[in-house]
Design a protein around this motif. Structure first.
Motif, PDB file in Angstrom:
ATOM      1  N   LEU A 255     -27.574   4.302  24.227  1.00 47.95           N
ATOM      2  CA  LEU A 255     -27.407   3.053  24.947  1.00 47.95           C
ATOM      3  C   LEU A 255     -28.762   2.352  25.006  1.00 47.95           C
ATOM      4  O   LEU A 255     -29.690   2.832  25.657  1.00 47.95           O
ATOM      5  N   VAL A 256     -28.888   1.228  24.294  1.00 43.19           N
ATOM      6  CA  VAL A 256     -30.172   0.550  24.147  1.00 43.19           C
ATOM      7  C   VAL A 256     -30.382  -0.445  25.289  1.00 43.19           C
ATOM      8  O   VAL A 256     -29.535  -1.311  25.529  1.00 43.19           O
ATOM      9  N   ASP A 257     -31.512  -0.295  25.981  1.00 38.40           N
ATOM     10  CA  ASP A 257     -31.870  -1.206  27.077  1.00 38.40           C
ATOM     11  C   ASP A 257     -30.734  -1.348  28.079  1.00 38.40           C
ATOM     12  O   ASP A 257     -30.394  -2.445  28.515  1.00 38.40           O
ATOM     13  N   SER A 258     -30.154  -0.227  28.450  1.00 41.46           N
ATOM     14  CA  SER A 258     -28.984  -0.263  29.338  1.00 41.46           C
ATOM     15  C   SER A 258     -29.343  -0.614  30.774  1.00 41.46           C
ATOM     16  O   SER A 258     -28.529  -1.186  31.497  1.00 41.46           O
ATOM     17  N   GLY A 259     -30.566  -0.238  31.213  1.00 42.11           N
ATOM     18  CA  GLY A 259     -30.938  -0.457  32.603  1.00 42.11           C
ATOM     19  C   GLY A 259     -30.174   0.424  33.567  1.00 42.11           C
ATOM     20  O   GLY A 259     -30.049   0.107  34.758  1.00 42.11           O
ATOM     21  N   ALA A 260     -29.659   1.560  33.091  1.00 41.23           N
ATOM     22  CA  ALA A 260     -28.857   2.455  33.933  1.00 41.23           C
ATOM     23  C   ALA A 260     -29.706   3.062  35.044  1.00 41.23           C
ATOM     24  O   ALA A 260     -30.850   3.460  34.818  1.00 41.23           O
ATOM     25  N   SER A 261     -29.125   3.124  36.234  1.00 43.63           N
ATOM     26  CA  SER A 261     -29.800   3.787  37.343  1.00 43.63           C
ATOM     27  C   SER A 261     -29.673   5.297  37.172  1.00 43.63           C
ATOM     28  O   SER A 261     -28.917   5.790  36.331  1.00 43.63           O
ATOM     29  N   ASP A 262     -30.415   6.034  37.983  1.00 41.26           N
ATOM     30  CA  ASP A 262     -30.356   7.495  37.921  1.00 41.26           C
ATOM     31  C   ASP A 262     -28.939   7.982  38.194  1.00 41.26           C
ATOM     32  O   ASP A 262     -28.441   8.905  37.529  1.00 41.26           O
ATOM     33  N   ARG A 263     -28.245   7.358  39.163  1.00 41.57           N
ATOM     34  CA  ARG A 263     -26.868   7.751  39.483  1.00 41.57           C
ATOM     35  C   ARG A 263     -25.939   7.461  38.311  1.00 41.57           C
ATOM     36  O   ARG A 263     -25.124   8.311  37.924  1.00 41.57           O
ATOM     37  N   GLN A 264     -26.064   6.272  37.708  1.00 42.78           N
ATOM     38  CA  GLN A 264     -25.209   5.915  36.586  1.00 42.78           C
ATOM     39  C   GLN A 264     -25.444   6.817  35.382  1.00 42.78           C
ATOM     40  O   GLN A 264     -24.491   7.260  34.729  1.00 42.78           O
ATOM     41  N   LEU A 265     -26.709   7.109  35.108  1.00 43.91           N
ATOM     42  CA  LEU A 265     -27.025   7.975  33.979  1.00 43.91           C
ATOM     43  C   LEU A 265     -26.473   9.380  34.195  1.00 43.91           C
ATOM     44  O   LEU A 265     -25.952  10.005  33.260  1.00 43.91           O
ATOM     45  N   SER A 266     -26.559   9.865  35.407  1.00 41.40           N
ATOM     46  CA  SER A 266     -26.016  11.202  35.690  1.00 41.40           C
ATOM     47  C   SER A 266     -24.503  11.229  35.486  1.00 41.40           C
ATOM     48  O   SER A 266     -23.955  12.215  34.973  1.00 41.40           O
TER      49      SER A 266
END
Length: 475
Positions: A255-266
């Motif tokens: 996922l390129v430049d997704s800006g995912a937060s730690d919660r979303q990434l988990s």
């Protein structure tokens, strides 16, 4: 009983030819007529056509041997009707998307039904460029398109071709009106797609939600690389995490430049049954995502958490110590002081690409340099080493590639092809470069200034590398 020299046997020569580079094949062809018959077809397996070279006559003579063909630039009209019986891969690179070039491509494709891989790479989408894939390409399993505009009148046939593919890459493509209806975004159904590998960077014609509605239909998908226009719309991270249960085969995600937060990434990591590859640039990698990734350490092969927020240095070292199948690792800075221990890296035998900036302390430089080099010395299968600093604008203090700093420890890296040290402080000498040339026989590219403090010396070192065919890009 007389023992026959294996080089007298045609089948042995052909087996040997499949292992040799082109320059060695060219020498073998000159030995004798029988050797020429064995080795010459392998010279013609891969051909690039540029400015009407090679000529039409040799091309016609050896067309039966050609398996991989590339047209670079303008396509010569007289070459458009040639049939290549064994052709598997066809590429059009740096072409101008004009109506004329489109006509030539449409003329070439039907003559080569054996094609399994097709790639078109050119300019930005041009509505005058008519592109369609003929039904005769029933063996096509891989399609790579850049800058293509698919017109409404051929959309139905285009989607039918997509349904037979296993690999699809769309870069800067325009999917015009009619796409949504053809892939049934409003009434999705599974089982009609064979796609296992998808790179989706379509810039026009599909919103991110429409792209996601199509992605969840791909129930055989294993590898996904998804790029959203950050300047145009947001990345639907929450929607994507809710859709992951539909993608039961997914194991490699980018996922390129997704800006995912730690919660979303988990949640993304938890939604994948087994993570083989993970690339999430510009995401927040912190406590939750690190914890979610740990159960996947036994299987993970590729990890890219570069440009992430928060310090991940100690976690990166944990990855190196715990992932026995890791082949490719890319991240930002790691404090070299954290490497000063006796813990072995679990990936010593598997790691091929390492992109990490080992930041060295001025006061403990010798100790930390020794610690990092001793770890790197065990990576005998390493092919790409990048210690560049991608964050700072100024040169940073990292490991130096100097003999008086312990460079000789890295003599075991005989497979090293690329060394990159951009924006780092290097003060290499003629002796250091001569050692690299002698010990790293596979080295083909060095990126970065070899001597930051002396531009003339840096240029001379680059010329020494160039004299043996090693490229040096001084950035």
């Amino acid at each position: 009983m007389a023992i026959t020299n294996p080089l007298f046997l045609p089948e042995f020569r052909e087996e040997l030819a499949s292992l040799l580079p082109t320059n060695d094949l060219a020498r073998c062809v000159q030995v004798s007529k029988s050797w020429c018959a064995s080795f010459e077809p392998f010279i013609w397996r891969t051909v690039e056509i540029r400015s009407s070279q090679p000529g039409l006559e040799p091309l016609l003579k050896h067309r039966g041997s050609i398996q991989h063909l590339t047209y670079r630039g303008t396509i010569p009209t007289k070459y458009c009707s040639i049939r290549y019986p064994a052709l598997k891969t066809l590429e059009f690179t740096a072409i101008a998307y004009s109506a004329l070039e489109g006509f030539k491509i449409l003329k070439i494709l039907p003559h080569n039904p054996s094609l399994t891989r097709l790639k078109l790479q050119g300019d930005t989408p041009n509505i005058g460029f008519e592109f369609a894939i003929p039904p005769s390409l029933s063996n096509l399993t891989s399609l790579n398109l850049t800058g293509i505009a698919i017109q409404p009148r051929v959309m139905s046939d285009f989607v039918k071709v997509l349904q037979q593919l296993e690999t699809l890459e769309l870069h800067n493509c325009s999917l015009t009106e009619g796409w949504q209806n053809q892939v049934n975004l409003d009434n999705p159904s599974k089982g009609q797609w064979k796609l296992k590998n998808l790179v989706l960077a379509a810039r026009f014609g599909m919103t991110s939600r429409q792209q996601l509605a199509w992605i969840i239909q791909l129930d055989q998908l294993r590898r996904l690389s998804w790029v959203i226009r950050a300047d145009f719309e947001y990345f639907p991270i929450d929607d994507f995490t809710r859709c992951l249960p539909y993608l039961t085969e997914l194991e490699d995600i980018r996922l390129v430049d997704s800006g995912a937060s730690d919660r979303q990434l988990s949640l993304i990591i938890q939604g994948i049954q087994r993570v083989i590859g993970l690339s999430v640039t510009r995401a927040e990698v912190d406590i939750r995502s690190k914890e979610a990734l740990r159960p996947h350490f036994p299987w993970i092969r590729k990890l890219d958490i570069s440009n992430s927020s928060g310090y991940v240095g100690k976690f990166v070292l944990e990855v190196l110590r715990s992932c026995p199948q890791l082949e490719n690792l890319k991240t930002d800075k790691v404090h070299a002081g954290d490497c000063v221990d006796d813990s072995p890296w679990a990936c010593e035998k598997s790691l091929k690409t390492l992109e990490v900036c080992f930041e060295v302390s001025q006061w403990l430089r010798a100790e930390q340099q020794e610690a990092v080099l001793s770890k790197l010395a065990r990576l005998k299968n390493l092919e790409v080493l990048d210690v560049s600093d991608r964050e700072s604008l100024e040169n940073v203090l990292t490991i130096e590639f100097r003999l008086n700093r312990g460079l000789a420890q890295l003599s075991a890296l005989t497979r090293l092809r690329t060394l990159t040290m951009t924006r780092t402080i290097q003060q290499s000498t003629q002796d250091d470069v001569e050692w690299m040339i002698k010990q790293w026989r596979s080295l083909s590219e060095v990126n970065g200034r070899l001597h930051v403090g002396d531009m003339v010396e840096s240029r001379l070192l680059a010329e020494k590398l160039g004299s043996v065919g090693v490229t040096n890009v001084r950035t």
